[in-house]
Write a protein that holds these residues in place. Structure first.
Motif, PDB file in Angstrom:
ATOM      1  N   GLY A 352       0.755  -1.236   0.000  1.00 49.71           N
ATOM      2  CA  GLY A 352       0.000   0.000   0.000  1.00 49.71           C
ATOM      3  C   GLY A 352       0.783   1.281   0.000  1.00 49.71           C
ATOM      4  N   ALA A 353       2.114   1.248  -0.125  1.00 48.30           N
ATOM      5  CA  ALA A 353       2.963   2.431  -0.274  1.00 48.30           C
ATOM      6  C   ALA A 353       3.011   3.306   0.975  1.00 48.30           C
ATOM      7  N   VAL A 354       2.437   2.867   2.083  1.00 45.10           N
ATOM      8  CA  VAL A 354       2.564   3.552   3.371  1.00 45.10           C
ATOM      9  C   VAL A 354       2.801   2.476   4.422  1.00 45.10           C
ATOM     10  N   GLY A 355       3.356   2.890   5.566  1.00 50.90           N
ATOM     11  CA  GLY A 355       3.578   1.907   6.610  1.00 50.90           C
ATOM     12  C   GLY A 355       3.997   2.575   7.906  1.00 50.90           C
ATOM     13  N   HIS A 356       4.037   1.769   8.956  1.00 46.95           N
ATOM     14  CA  HIS A 356       4.522   2.239  10.254  1.00 46.95           C
ATOM     15  C   HIS A 356       5.280   1.105  10.904  1.00 46.95           C
ATOM     16  N   TRP A 357       6.469   1.443  11.459  1.00 46.58           N
ATOM     17  CA  TRP A 357       7.354   0.436  12.039  1.00 46.58           C
ATOM     18  C   TRP A 357       7.522   0.748  13.518  1.00 46.58           C
ATOM     19  N   SER A 358       7.198  -0.209  14.347  1.00 40.57           N
ATOM     20  CA  SER A 358       7.320  -0.056  15.796  1.00 40.57           C
ATOM     21  C   SER A 358       7.771  -1.383  16.378  1.00 40.57           C
ATOM     22  N   ALA A 359       7.761  -1.470  17.706  1.00 43.40           N
ATOM     23  CA  ALA A 359       8.141  -2.721  18.349  1.00 43.40           C
ATOM     24  C   ALA A 359       7.193  -3.856  17.982  1.00 43.40           C
ATOM     25  N   ALA A 360       5.970  -3.514  17.569  1.00 45.83           N
ATOM     26  CA  ALA A 360       5.006  -4.537  17.162  1.00 45.83           C
ATOM     27  C   ALA A 360       5.341  -5.128  15.808  1.00 45.83           C
ATOM     28  N   GLY A 361       6.206  -4.476  15.036  1.00 44.08           N
ATOM     29  CA  GLY A 361       6.554  -4.933  13.704  1.00 44.08           C
ATOM     30  C   GLY A 361       6.275  -3.855  12.677  1.00 44.08           C
ATOM     31  N   LEU A 362       6.531  -4.180  11.431  1.00 43.02           N
ATOM     32  CA  LEU A 362       6.247  -3.292  10.306  1.00 43.02           C
ATOM     33  C   LEU A 362       4.839  -3.580   9.812  1.00 43.02           C
ATOM     34  N   ARG A 363       3.992  -2.551   9.806  1.00 42.87           N
ATOM     35  CA  ARG A 363       2.610  -2.728   9.363  1.00 42.87           C
ATOM     36  C   ARG A 363       2.396  -1.977   8.058  1.00 42.87           C
ATOM     37  N   MET A 364       1.800  -2.673   7.071  1.00 44.59           N
ATOM     38  CA  MET A 364       1.551  -2.096   5.757  1.00 44.59           C
ATOM     39  C   MET A 364       0.258  -2.650   5.185  1.00 44.59           C
ATOM     40  N   PRO A 365      -0.478  -1.856   4.395  1.00 49.40           N
ATOM     41  CA  PRO A 365      -1.623  -2.407   3.669  1.00 49.40           C
ATOM     42  C   PRO A 365      -1.139  -3.397   2.612  1.00 49.40           C
ATOM     43  N   TYR A 366      -1.978  -4.406   2.344  1.00 51.96           N
ATOM     44  CA  TYR A 366      -1.626  -5.444   1.369  1.00 51.96           C
ATOM     45  C   TYR A 366      -2.899  -5.972   0.730  1.00 51.96           C
ATOM     46  N   SER A 367      -2.807  -6.269  -0.556  1.00 54.23           N
ATOM     47  CA  SER A 367      -3.931  -6.862  -1.277  1.00 54.23           C
ATOM     48  C   SER A 367      -3.386  -7.820  -2.324  1.00 54.23           C
ATOM     49  N   ALA A 368      -4.139  -8.861  -2.616  1.00 54.73           N
ATOM     50  CA  ALA A 368      -3.843  -9.799  -3.692  1.00 54.73           C
ATOM     51  C   ALA A 368      -5.165 -10.155  -4.366  1.00 54.73           C
ATOM     52  N   PRO A 369      -5.138 -10.724  -5.577  1.00 52.06           N
ATOM     53  CA  PRO A 369      -6.406 -11.044  -6.240  1.00 52.06           C
ATOM     54  C   PRO A 369      -7.363 -11.868  -5.399  1.00 52.06           C
ATOM     55  N   ASP A 370      -6.838 -12.750  -4.553  1.00 53.00           N
ATOM     56  CA  ASP A 370      -7.701 -13.568  -3.714  1.00 53.00           C
ATOM     57  C   ASP A 370      -7.624 -13.169  -2.244  1.00 53.00           C
ATOM     58  N   HIS A 371      -7.155 -11.935  -1.969  1.00 54.26           N
ATOM     59  CA  HIS A 371      -7.122 -11.405  -0.606  1.00 54.26           C
ATOM     60  C   HIS A 371      -7.545  -9.939  -0.643  1.00 54.26           C
ATOM     61  N   PRO A 372      -8.797  -9.623  -0.298  1.00 56.37           N
ATOM     62  CA  PRO A 372      -9.192  -8.214  -0.211  1.00 56.37           C
ATOM     63  C   PRO A 372      -8.252  -7.438   0.700  1.00 56.37           C
ATOM     64  N   ALA A 373      -8.103  -6.147   0.411  1.00 52.03           N
ATOM     65  CA  ALA A 373      -7.126  -5.311   1.101  1.00 52.03           C
ATOM     66  C   ALA A 373      -7.280  -5.403   2.614  1.00 52.03           C
ATOM     67  N   ALA A 374      -6.152  -5.485   3.313  1.00 56.14           N
ATOM     68  CA  ALA A 374      -6.126  -5.624   4.766  1.00 56.14           C
ATOM     69  C   ALA A 374      -4.775  -5.111   5.249  1.00 56.14           C
ATOM     70  N   LEU A 375      -4.498  -5.272   6.540  1.00 54.11           N
ATOM     71  CA  LEU A 375      -3.234  -4.825   7.105  1.00 54.11           C
ATOM     72  C   LEU A 375      -2.327  -6.022   7.389  1.00 54.11           C
ATOM     73  N   ALA A 376      -1.129  -5.960   6.870  1.00 56.68           N
ATOM     74  CA  ALA A 376      -0.124  -6.992   7.132  1.00 56.68           C
ATOM     75  C   ALA A 376       0.823  -6.514   8.215  1.00 56.68           C
ATOM     76  N   GLY A 447     -16.256 -20.433   0.757  1.00 56.01           N
ATOM     77  CA  GLY A 447     -15.181 -20.880  -0.116  1.00 56.01           C
ATOM     78  C   GLY A 447     -14.003 -19.936  -0.088  1.00 56.01           C
ATOM     79  N   ARG A 448     -13.370 -19.785  -1.240  1.00 51.69           N
ATOM     80  CA  ARG A 448     -12.229 -18.891  -1.356  1.00 51.69           C
ATOM     81  C   ARG A 448     -12.406 -18.008  -2.585  1.00 51.69           C
ATOM     82  N   TRP A 449     -11.748 -16.869  -2.553  1.00 48.57           N
ATOM     83  CA  TRP A 449     -11.745 -16.016  -3.731  1.00 48.57           C
ATOM     84  C   TRP A 449     -10.936 -16.680  -4.844  1.00 48.57           C
ATOM     85  N   HIS A 450     -11.220 -16.298  -6.062  1.00 57.59           N
ATOM     86  CA  HIS A 450     -10.508 -16.875  -7.206  1.00 57.59           C
ATOM     87  C   HIS A 450      -9.138 -16.225  -7.345  1.00 57.59           C
ATOM     88  N   PRO A 451      -8.091 -17.026  -7.451  1.00 52.54           N
ATOM     89  CA  PRO A 451      -6.747 -16.458  -7.584  1.00 52.54           C
ATOM     90  C   PRO A 451      -6.483 -15.973  -9.004  1.00 52.54           C
TER      91      PRO A 451
END
Length: 709
Positions: A352-376, A447-451
């Protein structure tokens, strides 16, 4: 879509992620299957998963897709809504009451849904703060003090407004309901925004003056601006990242002769350095987050020589670098003084071209054809030594060599996917260690989204990357759609797309190519169609269509169908008009324009400016003649579906109305030869606005059946 439905549907799309300065919360705009947008507040605990909370508005209202969000450290979200020159500032808080009329506990009849559902949440509490009048306004979150304590009544955001003089005005925005405090009015136009301290006094901004961009410092105390970066005599110099603890900075500058990333220490007395590892021709490197120096370097980080850097030193800073090339994103770790980028095994998709890095880890938005956008959430310490995710090498794949059998059974499942091979799919079968994805919604049927996979296909002037749904035997699918993206300065990405996902759910294979003119493949590829709309890109699409149609004809299958949105709709109509007879089964277009010249004559000023800058008014001089859909309408013989929002602010609906009238004039029968659908109240993003699920159904059904009526 009322608030009850909106609050009870899981988000299929998320855009505009922003992070609170302390990394405790994030916010984004989210929508379910029906396209009604609402704000989402994410709680980001030091341990455990990231948790989203829907801030659905009371009644049947939706947020604008263009609303700006600022997450606050207490979980509330500051929203800026624009209506012309008026910008309304609103504070949203999680509510305690029911979501609205008809709210329920999520139990009842088992209705099969497209996006999945969950029990509805309460409606958000909405508090009007203020309204500012200015042509342009953007919000920046204020930094959180080092001790994490935000004083009552302290400002939570900075509002930066610009007008046509040009003058920039700066306000402090508080959450207590008081009027924004105007603190500065400075000449010029400014972009960017990087805080240089934790007290919220010194802000680095990118000033545009005399065609050159330079970073300056705005001191909010006296409201004065002073220079910060002036590397070359006429160079464009921008601050990208800054660490207040070590005064480490990263810049982007063309002073070295090309646009490059460099680093240094503010006030350190040494020249900026521009490492070769941060310059990859044709690939855009985007620093997205700093690892706080107090955490120390990752244990597995490779250092050439010397002792392990101490926490709090410049050498202990880490930078997450997003690498964008083509349809997918990659991620790497870089450290000051290092001579290489260390890849992190992120699953294929789009970051997602933005992120935040802390003791919890590096957090960034992420999406794939079979994964609606969420936070990684990435544990970089674990991932840094693992290397890139599997084999990704590809070679251009001639259509005659595309697999014709052995496809995935429907619904396709990730475990059934073949291993990546040359020319084959770039798919990660399992999540790597140190990777966690929170909030990605499954479909409602269990089920699952189509890849989809990323393939390189042989084009007339070189290989073309395409996002392909339909398994490894996509070419021999009973029905196939050639999908064309908008823009032209845009591209298909390896991310979740509700419209393409819906087509795949109908059993349609989809080939979504990034023909010449698409972004993400270097300047030459992108600028090929500047001044030549419907030129090289049309040749690419016609060549792909010819190859696909020929292979399918030999198999006794129907030819491909065409689908396009905005510029892609214009290109699809040109393709349908110029393709040989029998090569197009049907054509569905959304928000088309008829030619660059006709768009210039009717569009609003911002669209006219963009069209002129991209050369849309220039004529392509070749044997194909004018690229004007209205003059070519008589050559479009395939069944046609036209969809347009009647409040389209980018491509006026008059463009589609003119095409409809021309089709009727030349004797085409509405309901038999073509169908025209005008979506009431919808704008240019008609496939992402409220009610879009109906249009997704309509488009997928038409492309499958070919019945325009």
């Amino acid at each position: 879509m009322n608030v009850t439905t909106r609050a009870s549907t899981r988000a299929m799309r998320r855009v505009g992620f922003t992070f609170a300065s302390d990394g405790s919360h994030a916010a984004c705009l989210a929508s379910g299957a029906d396209g009604g947008w609402y704000a989402e507040s994410w709680r980001l605990p030091p341990t455990g998963p990231a948790v989203p909370t829907a801030l659905a508005l009371p009644g049947s209202r939706s947020e604008s897709l263009h609303a700006q969000l600022v997450p606050l450290p207490d979980g509330r979200v500051l929203v800026c809504r624009r209506d012309g020159d008026r910008h309304e500032l609103v504070l949203l808080s999680p509510g305690d009451g029911p979501a609205g009329p008809g709210a329920h506990d999520g139990r009842g009849p088992d209705h099969r849904t497209y996006d999945g559902s969950r029990p509805p949440g309460p409606a958000a509490e909405e508090r009007q703060l203020a309204a500012l009048r200015t042509p342009g306004l953007r919000l920046l979150p204020m930094p959180v003090p080092a001790d994490g304590r935000v004083a009552p009544g302290a400002p939570v955001a900075l509002a930066i407004g610009s007008d046509g003089r040009p003058v920039t005005t700066v306000w402090l925005v508080r959450a207590d309901g008081g009027e924004p405090e105007r603190i500065a009015e400075v000449p010029g136009l400014y972009g960017g925004g990087v805080w240089l301290d934790r007290d919220g006094r010194l802000l680095a901004l990118d000033r545009v003056h005399d065609g050159v961009v330079r970073t300056v410092v705005l001191d909010l105390g006296p409201g004065e601006v002073t220079p910060l970066l002036e590397i070359g005599e006429r160079s464009n110099d921008r601050l990208v990242l800054f660490d207040p603890d070590t005064r480490f900075l990263m810049v982007r500058s063309d002073a070295p002769g090309a646009d490059r990333l460099g680093w240094g220490v503010l006030g350190g007395g040494e020249r900026l350095r521009f490492p070769d590892c941060l310059h990859v021709p044709g690939v855009f490197l985007r620093p997205v987050a700093l690892r706080p120096s107090i955490l120390g370097p990752p244990p597995a980080a490779p250092f050439a020589t010397g002792p392990r850097p101490a926490p709090g030193s410049v050498e202990a800073v880490g930078v997450a670098v997003q690498i964008d090339h083509g349809a997918a994103s990659a991620l790497a770790l870089w450290q000051p003084g290092g001579h290489r980028l260390d890849p992190l095994p992120v699953p294929p998709g789009r970051l997602g071209a933005v992120g935040h890095w802390s003791a919890a880890g590096l957090r960034m938005p992420y999406s794939a054809p079979d994964h609606p956008a969420a936070l990684a959430t990435l544990d970089v310490d674990t991932m840094v030594g693992l290397g890139p995710p599997g084999a990704t090498a590809t070679v251009p794949l001639p259509l005659r060599l595309a697999p014709l059998s052995g496809g995935l059974p429907g619904p396709w499942r990730e475990a059934d996917l073949p291993r990546p091979t040359a020319g084959g799919p770039r798919i990660c079968r399992t999540s790597p260690p140190g990777w966690q994805l929170d909030g990605s919604a499954p479909p409602g049927d269990g089920g699952r989204w189509h890849p989809a996979q990323s393939l390189e296909l042989a084009g007339p002037a070189g290989p073309l990357e395409a996002v392909v749904y339909g398994g490894d035997a996509w070419l021999s699918s009973p029905q196939l759609v050639l999908a064309l993206h908008g823009g032209p300065a845009d591209a298909w990405r390896l991310e979740f797309d509700p419209a393409l996902q819906r087509m795949a759910a109908e059993g349609l294979a989809v080939v979504a190519p990034n023909q010449r003119g698409s972004t993400g493949y270097g300047t030459e590829h992108a600028l090929t169609v500047c001044g030549a709309w419907g030129g090289p890109d049309l040749e690419d699409v016609l060549a792909l269509l010819d190859g696909i149609a020929g292979q399918r004809s030999a198999l006794g299958l129907e030819p491909p169908s065409l689908f396009g949105v905005s510029y892609g709709a214009f290109l699809a109509l040109l393709t349908a008009a110029h393709a040989p007879a029998g090569q197009v089964a049907r054509c569905a277009v959304v928000a088309p324009f008829l030619s660059g010249g006709r768009l210039l004559a009717e569009a609003a000023a911002p669209v006219r400016e963009l069209t002129t800058r991209l050369g849309g008014a220039d004529q392509v001089e070749d044997a194909r003649g004018p690229r004007d859909v209205l003059l070519l309408a008589h050559r479009i013989t395939a069944p046609l579906l036209i969809v347009h929002g009647d409040r389209d602010e980018v491509v006026p609906v008059s463009q589609s109305r003119a095409l409809r009238h021309e089709l009727l004039r030349i004797g085409r029968l509405e309901g038999a030869d073509f169908r025209y659908v005008e979506a009431a109240g919808a704008g240019h993003e008609v496939l992402a606005e409220e009610g879009s699920a109906v249009l997704h159904e309509l488009l997928a059904g038409f492309l499958r059946s070919g019945r325009p009526g």
